[in-house]
Design an enzyme around this catalytic site. Structure first.
Site, mmCIF file in Angstrom:
data_model
loop_
_atom_site.group_PDB
_atom_site.id
_atom_site.type_symbol
_atom_site.label_atom_id
_atom_site.label_comp_id
_atom_site.label_asym_id
_atom_site.label_seq_id
_atom_site.Cartn_x
_atom_site.Cartn_y
_atom_site.Cartn_z
ATOM 1 N N ARG A 218 6.019 94.259 33.391
ATOM 2 C CA ARG A 218 5.780 94.206 31.940
ATOM 3 C C ARG A 218 4.317 93.860 31.671
ATOM 4 O O ARG A 218 3.676 94.447 30.785
ATOM 5 C CB ARG A 218 6.680 93.140 31.302
ATOM 6 C CG ARG A 218 8.159 93.477 31.416
ATOM 7 C CD ARG A 218 9.012 92.377 30.807
ATOM 8 N NE ARG A 218 10.415 92.693 30.998
ATOM 9 C CZ ARG A 218 11.302 91.898 31.595
ATOM 10 N NH1 ARG A 218 10.944 90.703 32.028
ATOM 11 N NH2 ARG A 218 12.550 92.276 31.739
ATOM 12 N N PHE A 234 15.004 102.295 26.501
ATOM 13 C CA PHE A 234 15.893 101.437 27.299
ATOM 14 C C PHE A 234 15.312 99.998 27.282
ATOM 15 O O PHE A 234 15.018 99.417 28.313
ATOM 16 C CB PHE A 234 16.015 101.916 28.765
ATOM 17 C CG PHE A 234 16.379 103.362 28.926
ATOM 18 C CD1 PHE A 234 17.710 103.756 28.886
ATOM 19 C CD2 PHE A 234 15.397 104.334 29.125
ATOM 20 C CE1 PHE A 234 18.064 105.099 29.060
ATOM 21 C CE2 PHE A 234 15.739 105.678 29.281
ATOM 22 C CZ PHE A 234 17.067 106.055 29.263
ATOM 23 N N ASP A 257 17.373 101.148 22.396
ATOM 24 C CA ASP A 257 18.432 100.966 23.392
ATOM 25 C C ASP A 257 19.736 101.434 22.744
ATOM 26 O O ASP A 257 19.898 101.329 21.527
ATOM 27 C CB ASP A 257 18.541 99.488 23.800
ATOM 28 C CG ASP A 257 19.276 99.299 25.133
ATOM 29 O OD1 ASP A 257 18.605 98.994 26.144
ATOM 30 O OD2 ASP A 257 20.519 99.451 25.159
ATOM 31 N N SER A 258 20.660 101.921 23.554
ATOM 32 C CA SER A 258 21.918 102.419 22.987
ATOM 33 C C SER A 258 22.910 101.299 22.718
ATOM 34 O O SER A 258 23.909 101.500 22.032
ATOM 35 C CB SER A 258 22.546 103.453 23.928
ATOM 36 O OG SER A 258 22.807 102.859 25.177
ATOM 37 N N ALA A 285 19.122 107.375 24.348
ATOM 38 C CA ALA A 285 17.775 107.746 24.780
ATOM 39 C C ALA A 285 17.556 109.252 24.755
ATOM 40 O O ALA A 285 16.538 109.727 24.232
ATOM 41 C CB ALA A 285 17.515 107.213 26.181
ATOM 42 N N ASP A 305 12.891 102.791 31.209
ATOM 43 C CA ASP A 305 13.500 101.864 32.178
ATOM 44 C C ASP A 305 15.022 102.024 32.125
ATOM 45 O O ASP A 305 15.746 101.121 31.704
ATOM 46 C CB ASP A 305 13.079 100.427 31.843
ATOM 47 C CG ASP A 305 13.523 99.445 32.911
ATOM 48 O OD1 ASP A 305 13.911 99.880 34.022
ATOM 49 O OD2 ASP A 305 13.479 98.218 32.641
ATOM 50 N N CYS A 345 15.759 102.049 38.973
ATOM 51 C CA CYS A 345 16.334 100.911 39.689
ATOM 52 C C CYS A 345 17.476 101.372 40.591
ATOM 53 O O CYS A 345 18.296 100.569 41.016
ATOM 54 C CB CYS A 345 16.803 99.838 38.702
ATOM 55 S SG CYS A 345 18.056 100.433 37.576
HETATM 56 N N1 SAH Z 1 13.555 97.419 30.048
HETATM 57 C C1 SAH Z 1 14.548 96.369 30.011
HETATM 58 C C2 SAH Z 1 15.696 96.608 30.938
HETATM 59 C C3 SAH Z 1 16.437 97.903 30.725
HETATM 60 S S1 SAH Z 1 17.995 97.970 31.479
HETATM 61 C C4 SAH Z 1 13.883 95.033 30.275
HETATM 62 O O1 SAH Z 1 12.694 94.997 30.591
HETATM 63 O O2 SAH Z 1 14.561 94.013 30.155
HETATM 64 C C5 SAH Z 1 18.630 99.472 30.926
HETATM 65 C C6 SAH Z 1 19.030 99.525 29.479
HETATM 66 O O3 SAH Z 1 19.399 100.860 29.170
HETATM 67 C C7 SAH Z 1 20.231 98.676 29.089
HETATM 68 O O4 SAH Z 1 19.843 97.760 28.109
HETATM 69 C C8 SAH Z 1 21.259 99.670 28.526
HETATM 70 O O5 SAH Z 1 21.935 99.187 27.365
HETATM 71 C C9 SAH Z 1 20.375 100.827 28.151
HETATM 72 N N2 SAH Z 1 21.010 102.145 28.152
HETATM 73 C C10 SAH Z 1 21.947 102.647 28.971
HETATM 74 N N3 SAH Z 1 22.215 103.923 28.685
HETATM 75 C C11 SAH Z 1 21.430 104.264 27.632
HETATM 76 C C12 SAH Z 1 21.230 105.446 26.876
HETATM 77 N N4 SAH Z 1 21.889 106.589 27.149
HETATM 78 N N5 SAH Z 1 20.343 105.437 25.879
HETATM 79 C C13 SAH Z 1 19.646 104.299 25.597
HETATM 80 N N6 SAH Z 1 19.789 103.158 26.274
HETATM 81 C C14 SAH Z 1 20.670 103.125 27.287
#
Ligand code: SAH
Length: 401
Positions: A218, A234, A257-258, A285, A305, A345
């Site tokens: 970050r 995300f 985020d979803s 997303a 992410d 990840c």
């Molecule tokens: N960047 C964040 C961590 C992301 S983890 C940090 O730094 O803390 C991945 C995230 O993707 C989760 O919060 C999950 O809710 C979201 N996610 C999963 N599928 C998704 C989609 N189709 N569209 C948007 N977000 C999604």
């Protein structure tokens, strides 16, 4: 029968001992010739070559494809409380060395194989510990391990968080979330990460509550954010958004985020830090990236992410297509010389495969991608060189011409 005393012997097939002489900690069913004795699940076993030479000592689980997890590679080491204590103390000492022992902060205290404690994850959030057990070997010693953690760290409470559902199934584990020691926090736990404040929900949040592995990524992203319009796709609880908005001095940040639980956390964290330039939206997303493109929106930086797209090597191809798709959309949204911060990840996706995917995106989009930083998880997520399966996070920062 004591779980500590090695009584059974697991004998390897001929020519299958090399990885374990190399200290790889997982003995799969397919490497085993026979088992002498009838070890209970969780019991200590000695691993030997087919002709009886001692290789290592570990813990047995007939319910898992990883039949034995290895914890010692010399015959003199017993798998008892004093070994667990010394491993936990070594893990805690490493975080002290890394400067992550501030009680107002958060860090991963124990990272499974990376700390020679296969199957045990412990995250510290301020004065609380969140424990995740991903192996029956550790589950059967949970009380003992929590006693040790209690005495070494002296937290206000220790909470057990369920591991990923898939993982628990593979190990035959059924561990509901519960308070194991002390008291539970009566709301979010507030911690400071690189000067930013985050409220963390230890009972309901994703993972153990926060993505600690992204701490330094970050900051790395924020260093490229100055004056840019940033899309944090995300966003979960807003880690990248806050770093880019507050420290990076981005012009503005759109965090998406979803999950509405995630976006509620991101909003609360933005307010907590007085970050007025962050807008938070709940959306899928793929749909949002498409919509932004159609609307002709442009950004100076896009952070991607996503959750684990590849759960196994079998789903790799499909996962690579999904990575390609979101990265292509992100690149299309970037201004000339924009910055792409793209993460994966999925342990099943090798760094080279991820880079090849980006090369495909460059080709298809007709934009050249300059790699500025190729990063991994923060140092409190150490990886054992003997078990590179522990290396899962890839964070690539690239400039898109
Ligand atoms: N960047 C964040 C961590 C992301 S983890 C940090 O730094 O803390 C991945 C995230 O993707 C989760 O919060 C999950 O809710 C979201 N996610 C999963 N599928 C998704 C989609 N189709 N569209 C948007 N977000 C999604």
């Amino acid at each position: 029968m004591s779980l500590e005393h090695a009584c059974a012997r697991v004998v390897l097939k001929p020519k299958r001992a090399r990885p374990f002489f190399g200290r790889h900690p997982w003995v799969l069913d397919s490497a085993i010739l026979r088992v002498d004795g009838e070890p209970a699940d969780g019991a200590v076993v000695d691993l030997t070559t087919h002709d009886g030479l001692f290789v290592a000592r570990g813990l047995w689980n007939a319910a898992s494809k990883i039949r034995v997890r290895l914890y010692a590679f010399d015959a003199a080491t017993r798998l008892d409380a004093s070994l667990w204590r010394s491993r936990l103390e070594a893990a805690v000492a490493l975080r002290r060395l890394l400067g992550l022992d501030d009680r107002g902060g958060a860090c991963r205290l124990v990272n499974s194989e990376g700390d020679d404690l296969s199957g045990l994850i412990v995250d510290r959030y301020g004065d609380w510990l969140a424990v995740q057990v991903t192996a029956l070997a550790m589950a059967s010693r949970l009380e003992e391990l929590c006693d040790l953690l209690d005495s070494i760290v002296a937290p206000r409470g220790i909470l057990l968080r369920g591991a990923e559902r898939g993982l628990s199934k593979l190990e035959g584990l059924h561990l509901p979330d519960r308070l194991v020691r002390g008291s539970a926090p009566d709301g979010p736990v507030f911690v400071t990460e690189h000067g930013l404040r985050f409220g963390i929900d230890l009972t309901e949040g994703q993972k153990t509550g926060f993505y600690l592995d992204q701490r330094d990524n970050r900051q790395a992203a924020a260093r490229h954010a100055r004056g840019r319009r940033v899309l944090d796709m995300f966003c979960y609880s807003g880690g990248f958004s806050l770093a880019c908005a507050v420290q990076g001095q981005a012009a503005s940040v759109l965090a998406v985020d979803s999950s509405s639980k995630a976006t509620a956390l991101a909003k609360a964290n933005a307010e907590l830090n007085g970050a007025a330039t962050i807008t938070v939206e709940t959306a899928d997303a793929f749909k949002k990236l498409d919509a932004l493109k159609v609307a002709g929106e442009r950004f100076g930086m896009v952070v991607l992410d996503p959750p684990k797209f590849a759960r196994s090597r079998a789903s790799l191809e499909e996962a690579m297509r999904a990575y390609h798709r979101i990265n292509r959309l992100a690149v299309d949204l970037l201004d000339p010389n924009g910055i792409l911060v793209t993460n994966s990840c999925s342990g099943a996706v090798a760094r080279d495969d991820f880079l090849m995917m980006l090369s495909g995106v460059a080709q298809r989009s007709g934009r050249s991608l300059q790699l500025l930083e190729v990063r991994g998880a923060a140092a409190d997520h150490p990886v054992s060189v003997s078990c590179l399966d522990g290396e899962y996070l890839k964070c690539i920062i690239a400039r898109v011409a």
